[in-house]
Design a protein around this motif. Structure first.
Motif, mmCIF file in Angstrom:
data_model
loop_
_atom_site.group_PDB
_atom_site.id
_atom_site.type_symbol
_atom_site.label_atom_id
_atom_site.label_comp_id
_atom_site.label_asym_id
_atom_site.label_seq_id
_atom_site.Cartn_x
_atom_site.Cartn_y
_atom_site.Cartn_z
ATOM 1 N N ARG A 28 0.820 -1.212 0.000
ATOM 2 C CA ARG A 28 0.000 0.000 0.000
ATOM 3 C C ARG A 28 0.848 1.254 0.000
ATOM 4 N N GLU A 34 -1.548 10.258 8.278
ATOM 5 C CA GLU A 34 -0.365 9.522 8.743
ATOM 6 C C GLU A 34 -0.239 9.609 10.261
ATOM 7 N N HIS A 35 0.069 8.462 10.858
ATOM 8 C CA HIS A 35 0.163 8.347 12.316
ATOM 9 C C HIS A 35 -1.171 8.702 12.981
ATOM 10 N N ASP A 37 -3.793 6.224 12.554
ATOM 11 C CA ASP A 37 -4.564 4.966 12.725
ATOM 12 C C ASP A 37 -4.586 4.505 14.189
ATOM 13 N N CYS A 168 2.205 -2.235 15.206
ATOM 14 C CA CYS A 168 1.621 -1.392 14.154
ATOM 15 C C CYS A 168 0.138 -1.140 14.402
ATOM 16 N N GLY A 169 -0.402 -0.124 13.735
ATOM 17 C CA GLY A 169 -1.844 0.126 13.751
ATOM 18 C C GLY A 169 -2.544 -0.792 12.749
ATOM 19 N N ASP A 172 -2.329 -0.798 7.485
ATOM 20 C CA ASP A 172 -1.691 -1.573 6.416
ATOM 21 C C ASP A 172 -2.482 -2.847 6.103
ATOM 22 N N TYR A 221 8.655 4.880 16.705
ATOM 23 C CA TYR A 221 7.212 4.689 16.467
ATOM 24 C C TYR A 221 6.504 4.466 17.805
HETATM 25 C C1 GLA Z 1 3.200 2.159 9.825
HETATM 26 C C2 GLA Z 1 2.192 1.354 10.616
HETATM 27 C C3 GLA Z 1 0.772 1.838 10.356
HETATM 28 C C4 GLA Z 1 0.671 3.350 10.551
HETATM 29 C C5 GLA Z 1 1.776 4.070 9.812
HETATM 30 C C6 GLA Z 1 1.808 5.551 10.088
HETATM 31 O O1 GLA Z 1 3.022 1.928 8.455
HETATM 32 O O2 GLA Z 1 2.286 -0.015 10.268
HETATM 33 O O3 GLA Z 1 -0.122 1.158 11.190
HETATM 34 O O4 GLA Z 1 0.680 3.683 11.909
HETATM 35 O O5 GLA Z 1 3.052 3.539 10.122
HETATM 36 O O6 GLA Z 1 0.667 6.168 9.593
#
Ligand code: GLA
Length: 381
Positions: A28, A34-35, A37, A168-169, A172, A221
């Motif tokens: 993707r 951005e940042h 999620d 991660c959020g 993705d 992160y």
């Molecule tokens: C990484 C994480 C996502 C999101 C982005 C920032 O790609 O995997 O979940 O937090 O950073 O937007």
């Protein structure tokens, strides 16, 4: 040769027949949001035309045998004896997804097959999510459970969080599961509701890989996540999603300078993402581009997740006559930027920005004109 054909041919050479299925899941690029999620906010990614493919056939013995063409490696594991590894390798993404699907109570059948992809690894284009969703889709092909994109995305995110240890959020995995051909997808990361939005007519999306790889991204992160959570706690809200910018402006002085800047990014970025949806439905490339430019400034100055290479490539892109707007994309600290450009001028844009970025930094970039693709799917039979 297409990747689908490549995995099919290798499958035939290895197993002596055609595969029963080919599963595919894309990487993707995020246009804006951005940042946000992990703050229960809004994101606007698109699934790209680069993906992971798995050609496979079922097995009767509850085992998975996977051959990675890209890693030149062959691994096997048993579905009833999944082992976590201290230093995760590619196979652990498959093991983690199997674990997570089984933890949801799904009954999985084994399979054997060939894996290959063209999402660059470590560039910030979600090669991990692509591998996870392709694996989930492979299990769906041979097992007896319904495919529900949202559930599959959550299961793959859990594999990444709990099996692979990456915090991660949901963006993705959601976009790799739910992408829509030729559209971007607005995702509400709280409800996981999605709605697609068209790219403005006559525009193209260009991915600009700085060639600089990300260092320390995990720890930075996690630190950003903690700073956002602390700011939300200060305002007694569940997540930064829950405060309007007007309310935030009134109370911003209560936070120390750093927390204020971090929170301001998230709150304004959510607003920009919703405005981006309006711009896209209105077909307004200039307005969308302007929001992307503002997003980059906010990520650079308030959230501090850009890097000299990202700033350089974004400046080169924004200086170009064909560009409506460019910004860093993904977690940051290196990796890729994304630009919205006039479709006609895109090939010339790529040449000019490559040259000006090399002149400015000496780094070797990779630029691709991308098309929005569908999310995880079975492409064969
Ligand atoms: C990484 C994480 C996502 C999101 C982005 C920032 O790609 O995997 O979940 O937090 O950073 O937007």
């Amino acid at each position: 040769m297409s990747l689908a054909n490549k995995v099919k041919e290798h499958f035939a050479a290895e197993f002596g027949e055609s595969p029963s299925f080919i599963a595919r899941a894309p990487g993707r690029v995020n246009l804006i949001g951005e940042h946000t999620d992990y703050n229960d906010g809004f994101v606007m990614p698109l699934a790209i035309d680069r993906a992971t493919f798995i050609a496979l056939r079922p097995r009767a013995d509850k085992r998975v045998l996977a051959i990675s063409l890209d890693m030149d490696d062959r691994r096997e594991f048993a579905l009833d004896d999944l082992q976590q590894s201290a230093a995760p390798a590619w196979i652990d993404y498959l093991v983690g997804v199997a674990w997570s699907l089984q933890a949801r109570g799904l009954v999985l059948r084994g399979w054997e097959g060939v894996v290959s992809g063209d999402v660059p690894i470590g560039a910030g284009l979600s090669s991990s999510a692509a591998l996870e969703l392709a694996t989930a889709r492979a299990f769906h092909c041979v097992s007896d459970f319904e495919w529900e994109a949202k559930r599959m995305a959550l299961a793959c995110q859990r594999a990444e969080n709990e099996w692979l240890g990456v915090n991660c959020g949901i963006m993705d995995q959601m976009i790799s599961a739910s992408g829509v051909h030729d559209r971007a997808l607005l995702i509400d990361c709280r409800s996981l509701e999605t709605s697609s939005a068209p790219l403005p007519p006559g525009t193209a999306v260009v991915i600009l890989d700085t060639g600089a790889r990300r260092g320390l991204v995990d720890s930075k992160y996690n630190e950003r996540r903690e700073q956002c959570e602390a700011a939300a706690r200060h305002f007694s809200i569940a997540a930064l999603r829950d405060i309007s910018s007007a309310e935030f402006m009134e109370r911003a002085h209560e936070l120390d300078e750093l927390s204020r800047a971090r929170a301001r990014h998230v709150i304004t970025e959510n607003e920009r993402t919703l405005q981006a949806r309006e711009a896209m439905h209105a077909g307004d490339a200039a307005a969308l581009g302007q929001l992307m430019i503002e997003s980059h400034i906010s990520l650079r100055d308030d959230f501090e997740v850009s890097s000299p290479a990202l700033d350089a490539i974004v400046n080169c892109a924004n200086a170009d006559q064909s560009c409506f707007g460019a910004r860093m994309t993904g977690a940051g600290f290196g990796g890729c930027a994304v630009a919205l450009v006039a479709a006609e001028g895109a090939p010339a844009f790529v040449k000019r920005v490559k040259a000006s970025y090399i002149a400015a930094t000496g780094n070797q970039p990779a630029l691709y004109i991308t098309r929005a693709s569908a999310g995880a799917e079975t492409v064969y039979p």
